[in-house]
Design a protein around this motif. Sequence first.
Motif, short mmCIF file in Angstrom:
data_model
loop_
_atom_site.label_atom_id
_atom_site.label_comp_id
_atom_site.label_asym_id
_atom_site.label_seq_id
_atom_site.Cartn_x
_atom_site.Cartn_y
_atom_site.Cartn_z
N LYS A 7 -23.89 7.56 56.93
CA LYS A 7 -24.87 8.30 55.80
C LYS A 7 -26.10 8.52 56.88
N GLU A 8 -26.58 9.68 56.30
CA GLU A 8 -28.05 10.24 57.02
C GLU A 8 -28.77 10.50 55.62
N PHE A 36 -27.12 5.70 59.40
CA PHE A 36 -26.48 4.46 59.54
C PHE A 36 -24.82 4.51 59.66
N TRP A 37 -24.35 3.72 60.48
CA TRP A 37 -22.97 3.58 60.70
C TRP A 37 -22.65 2.44 60.01
N MET A 38 -22.00 2.31 59.05
CA MET A 38 -21.36 0.85 58.37
C MET A 38 -20.08 0.66 58.49
N GLU A 39 -19.74 -0.53 58.77
CA GLU A 39 -18.31 -1.02 58.57
C GLU A 39 -17.93 -2.42 57.86
N ILE A 100 -34.99 -1.76 58.73
CA ILE A 100 -34.13 -1.11 57.72
C ILE A 100 -32.72 -1.48 57.84
N SER A 101 -32.29 -1.57 58.85
CA SER A 101 -30.82 -2.22 59.03
C SER A 101 -30.75 -3.62 58.12
N SER A 102 -31.84 -4.24 58.51
CA SER A 102 -31.73 -5.99 57.95
C SER A 102 -31.73 -5.70 56.58
#
Length: 134
Positions: A7-8, A36-39, A100-102
């Motif tokens: 997601k951008e 973000f790259w999420m898995e 922001i990732s956290s």
Amino acid sequence: MSIRIYKESYFEASHRLLHYKGKCFRLHGHQWRAEFWMEGDLTPESMILVDYNLIKEVVLRYDHEVILNKDDPMVECLSKFQDVVLTDGDPTSELLAERISSELEEECRKNNINARVVKCRIWESTSCYAEWTP
């Protein structure tokens, strides 16, 4: 089954680097780009890993905000007129990528979503970004 999504999102915000020797010591703004790259595992009912809107909502917490080091003397003055996003240390793209990732991972935990950020890029201009990987 593990799956990965991307997601951008964009946000407008100002910051300054208190401990920087150069132009970025001055309060200035950017159009930031967050990637973000999420898995993780799909939710069986919805077959969705993470709602893209959840990612966007986390990023938009920073939209049209002033982001400052909590030790910055500008905080006291600006706080009289508006909220200020405070960081532990200078609000660099590196720091924002991790922060922001956290926050995104915390939102996933709160919503019982089995997903994690595997990579995040925070662009502060069209030619430079910081990349965070856990």
